[in-house]
Design an enzyme around this catalytic site. Sequence first.
Site, short mmCIF file in Angstrom:
data_model
loop_
_atom_site.label_atom_id
_atom_site.label_comp_id
_atom_site.label_asym_id
_atom_site.label_seq_id
_atom_site.Cartn_x
_atom_site.Cartn_y
_atom_site.Cartn_z
N CYS A 112 0.85 -1.19 0.00
CA CYS A 112 0.00 0.00 0.00
C CYS A 112 0.89 1.24 0.00
O CYS A 112 1.89 1.29 0.71
CB CYS A 112 -0.89 -0.02 1.24
N CYS A 115 1.68 4.73 3.37
CA CYS A 115 2.77 5.04 4.30
C CYS A 115 4.10 4.95 3.58
O CYS A 115 4.40 3.95 2.93
CB CYS A 115 2.76 4.07 5.48
N CYS A 127 -6.92 -0.35 8.38
CA CYS A 127 -5.77 0.55 8.39
C CYS A 127 -5.50 0.97 9.83
O CYS A 127 -6.39 1.56 10.46
CB CYS A 127 -6.01 1.77 7.51
N CYS A 160 0.60 23.42 5.36
CA CYS A 160 0.77 21.97 5.19
C CYS A 160 1.83 21.66 4.16
O CYS A 160 1.98 20.50 3.74
CB CYS A 160 -0.56 21.33 4.79
#
Length: 420
Positions: free
Chosen positions: A67, A70, A144, A365
């Site tokens: 996945c 991460c 998750c 951000c």
Amino acid sequence: MKQLFIERLGHRGEGVSRDGDRRVFVPYALAGETVAAEIAGDHACLLEIIEPSPDRIAPICPCYTHCGGCAVQALASEAYAQWKRGLVEAALRNAGLSLDLGPLVDAHGAGRRRATFHARMDRGRARVGFMAARSHEIIEIDACPLLAPELAGALSAARALAQILAARGKPLDLWFTATLDGMDVDLRGAGPLEEHETGALIAAAERHDLARLSNHGRLVTLRRPPMIAVGAARVPLPPGAFLQATQAGEAAIAARVVEAATGARRVADLFCGVGAFALRLAENARVAAYDSAADAVEAMMAGARGATGLRPLEGAARDLFTRPLTAQELAPFDVVVFDPPRAGALAQAKELAQSKVNTVIAVSCSAQSFARDASILLSGGYSARNLTPIDQFRFSPHVEIVAVFSRETARGGAKRRLLG
């Protein structure tokens, strides 16, 4: 297959190596490791870790390296914090700035309260999960570990909703948000719904106890109005509205914003969203808040009307990218807060640099756009303090930044520091 030495972790969390004169990025490799990898262009697929880093630990999720959600899950906590803080240091350095930066603040809390799942249709079956790194391939997952407990049923609900629309063959994004009243879901990519699809989606929302289900922001079914708590207010959440990723992240950022605004009488909150800062600031000051999303501003004002003890709060829809508040319009405010999207606030930063506002509180951000906007403010005579990196996107290369810019400090003799 080639043997590579990993020199460092890059800004996307990938190991950086050299193959002759060519720089090569190796996902899931750590600094100091020797690995075997298959090179394709400037990227490589990790095949074997020959000499592991002393900072390598066991990942918490079995889907790690498959996945793409991460980037850095196998790095010990101290080294991880140094890398993530270093992302901000590098962005400042690349912008020619030398500013004091505080330690990384862990704001993962109970986990992510919002998540976007992707669905792709394979011969009538919906495959739901996250995308693989640097790919559109869907990695199907059952759970998750980064999600808040309130999203425990999100993947099951996502599969059910996507399967109803599988016959269309269109890729879907399913935006899930945990609220006080249950999960709020907005479907993206389906287009207008047929009557039988709407009926099936309503039934699925009932089975999975969704608070609300929308399609491209248009209501499909409302079982309970989804509300969120912001300070003393309860805010009705617009479909797909922006929120900080974790409650702990919002609280950590807001606490620093409120502290920096202590004593202010009039505050402007730019890019205010649903009022994460404005509603808290209004407990002590008069606030004017602006955002391009009219529904978010309306939600903030509804929250203000239902709260007690707030000072006057005004909200207006305004595109601050094309119509920033001018230096003249900023004159009545002694504090300005701005929290733009990832692209930053170039036009607004230029107006702030020309203004006489005493204190500007920047929330960002993106380390790169923050460094650019900070440079503009510093060139306009501000000095910076209390730069804090905040980690609410655990194991990813995303990092939040809060910083305070002050003209009063500048008048007191503190100077901008430039590299070189």
